[in-house]
Design an enzyme around this catalytic site. Structure first.
Site, PDB file in Angstrom:
ATOM      1  N   ASN A   9       0.867  -1.177   0.000  1.00 28.29           N
ATOM      2  CA  ASN A   9       0.000   0.000   0.000  1.00 28.29           C
ATOM      3  C   ASN A   9       0.907   1.231   0.000  1.00 28.29           C
ATOM      4  OD1 ASN A   9      -1.900   1.974   0.384  1.00 28.29           O
ATOM      5  ND2 ASN A   9      -2.442   1.361   2.486  1.00 28.29           N
ATOM      6  N   LYS A  11       0.158   4.202  -0.448  1.00 30.37           N
ATOM      7  CA  LYS A  11      -0.506   5.421   0.060  1.00 30.37           C
ATOM      8  C   LYS A  11      -0.166   6.607  -0.852  1.00 30.37           C
ATOM      9  CE  LYS A  11      -0.454   3.391   4.618  1.00 30.37           C
ATOM     10  NZ  LYS A  11      -0.439   3.564   6.067  1.00 30.37           N
ATOM     11  N   HIS A  97      -9.771   1.586   4.405  1.00 33.67           N
ATOM     12  CA  HIS A  97      -8.540   1.763   5.167  1.00 33.67           C
ATOM     13  C   HIS A  97      -8.812   2.735   6.314  1.00 33.67           C
ATOM     14  CE1 HIS A  97      -4.491   2.879   6.291  1.00 33.67           C
ATOM     15  NE2 HIS A  97      -4.086   1.774   5.687  1.00 33.67           N
ATOM     16  N   GLU A  99      -7.230   5.103   7.436  1.00 32.74           N
ATOM     17  CA  GLU A  99      -6.972   6.518   7.108  1.00 32.74           C
ATOM     18  C   GLU A  99      -8.162   7.113   6.356  1.00 32.74           C
ATOM     19  OE1 GLU A  99      -3.202   5.794   5.195  1.00 32.74           O
ATOM     20  OE2 GLU A  99      -2.372   5.215   7.140  1.00 32.74           O
ATOM     21  N   GLU A 169      -6.139  -4.502  10.323  1.00 33.85           N
ATOM     22  CA  GLU A 169      -5.096  -3.530  10.607  1.00 33.85           C
ATOM     23  C   GLU A 169      -5.418  -2.777  11.893  1.00 33.85           C
ATOM     24  OE1 GLU A 169      -2.918  -2.392   6.719  1.00 33.85           O
ATOM     25  OE2 GLU A 169      -4.657  -1.082   6.920  1.00 33.85           O
ATOM     26  N   GLY A 175       1.899   2.462  10.880  1.00 38.96           N
ATOM     27  CA  GLY A 175       2.873   3.538  10.756  1.00 38.96           C
ATOM     28  C   GLY A 175       3.513   3.945  12.075  1.00 38.96           C
ATOM     29  N   SER A 215       2.790  -1.936  10.457  1.00 35.09           N
ATOM     30  CA  SER A 215       4.226  -2.015  10.724  1.00 35.09           C
ATOM     31  C   SER A 215       4.855  -3.370  10.403  1.00 35.09           C
ATOM     32  CB  SER A 215       4.542  -1.603  12.167  1.00 35.09           C
ATOM     33  OG  SER A 215       4.123  -0.266  12.397  1.00 35.09           O
TER      34      SER A 215
HETATM   35  P1  PGA Z   1       2.357   0.463   7.748  1.00 35.26           P
HETATM   36  O1  PGA Z   1       0.921   0.692   7.057  1.00 35.26           O
HETATM   37  O2  PGA Z   1       2.894  -0.821   7.206  1.00 35.26           O
HETATM   38  O3  PGA Z   1       3.159   1.660   7.358  1.00 35.26           O
HETATM   39  O4  PGA Z   1       2.101   0.402   9.231  1.00 35.26           O
HETATM   40  C1  PGA Z   1       0.060  -0.376   6.829  1.00 35.26           C
HETATM   41  C2  PGA Z   1      -1.208   0.126   6.204  1.00 35.26           C
HETATM   42  O5  PGA Z   1      -1.693   1.191   6.603  1.00 35.26           O
HETATM   43  O6  PGA Z   1      -1.763  -0.504   5.272  1.00 35.26           O
END
Ligand code: PGA
Length: 253
Positions: A9, A11, A97, A99, A169, A175, A215
């Site tokens: 991903n 982003k 997601h 976000e 998630e 993150g 992460s």
């Molecule tokens: P990350 O993000 O691996 O940077 O924690 C995962 C995600 O949001 O899909």
């Protein structure tokens, strides 16, 4: 065997040129993959056609959009409809997601609409769910995730549910450098599968890949993916680094 999936991903990261170079390098590495192991690149909208042509001759690689709109078409300036994704050959789309839920106020009900439109176009949704820290600390994560699943997915027929990919998630692990432990991931994945079994039956639930996100990196992927119900990962930060993402691909069961 269920598909084991490493999903990148990106982003809102990388320029077109940087993205193309990263894809080139990952593909050139020719990481050995079995027929049940799959890699999906969820790239920004303007890169979808380029990414799709990069993977065109690769059987284990696909491209996903990171989002789509919940209405079929019309006066929604700046939005992208599932039908548009289909028209350029996209087979997967991330939806829900955290976000998007947090910054764009997406609701479980809107996600149900997105799922219907995507499935109508033959695009497989990668449906994200997961709890914030306060819910985890209160010990209510199972019922929280169950509500997300119920409100967005329970209207589906079993043969539609079969097309889903789920990504668990936990928001507190995205993150942050803080991963759920392998036990916490497996525990929630088993719960999600039990909920899917109850609703859609054993065979369908057993065929749905459930990815862990939050992460994931080269150094922890193998341990996390080891869980019986963990079928790979949805990877943000580490998917932007060639060596890291390849190590994650190599960690697929
Ligand atoms: P990350 O993000 O691996 O940077 O924690 C995962 C995600 O949001 O899909």
């Amino acid at each position: 065997m269920r598909k084991q999936i490493a999903a990148a991903n990106w982003k809102m990261n990388l320029t077109y040129q940087q993205g193309e170079k990263l894809l080139d390098e990952i593909l050139k590495a020719k990481t050995p993959l079995d027929f049940h192991q799959h890699v999906i690149f969820a790239v920004p909208f303007p890169y979808l056609i380029m990414a799709n042509s990069e993977v065109a001759n690769e059987s284990n690689y696909s491209v996903a959009a990171q989002n789509c709109h919940h209405k079929k078409s019309g006066a929604f300036t700046g939005e992208v409809a599932p039908e548009m994704l289909y028209s350029i050959g996209i087979k997967y789309c991330i939806i829900g997601h955290s976000e998007r839920r947090e910054y764009f106020n997406e609701t479980n009900a809107q996600l149900a609409e997105k799922i219907d439109l995507l499935l109508g176009q033959g695009i497989q949704p990668i449906f994200c769910c997961g709890e914030p820290l306060s819910i985890r600390e209160a010990g209510s994560q199972n019922s929280y995730v169950e509500t997300q699943l119920a409100e967005s997915l329970f209207h589906l027929q079993p043969e539609q549910a079969e097309k889903l990919i789920i990504a668990y998630e936990p928001i507190w692990a995205i993150g942050t450098g803080k991963t759920a432990s392998a036990e916490q991931a497996q525990e929630m994945h088993a719960h999600i599968r039990a909920v899917l079994k109850e609703k859609f039956g054993n065979d369908i639930a057993d065929s749905i890949s459930i990815l862990y996100g939050g992460s994931v990196k080269g150094a922890n992927a193998r341990e996390i993916f080891n869980g019986e119900d963990v079928d790979g990962g949805l990877v943000g930060g580490a998917s932007l680094v060639k060596e890291e993402f390849i190590a994650i691909m190599e960690a697929l069961k």
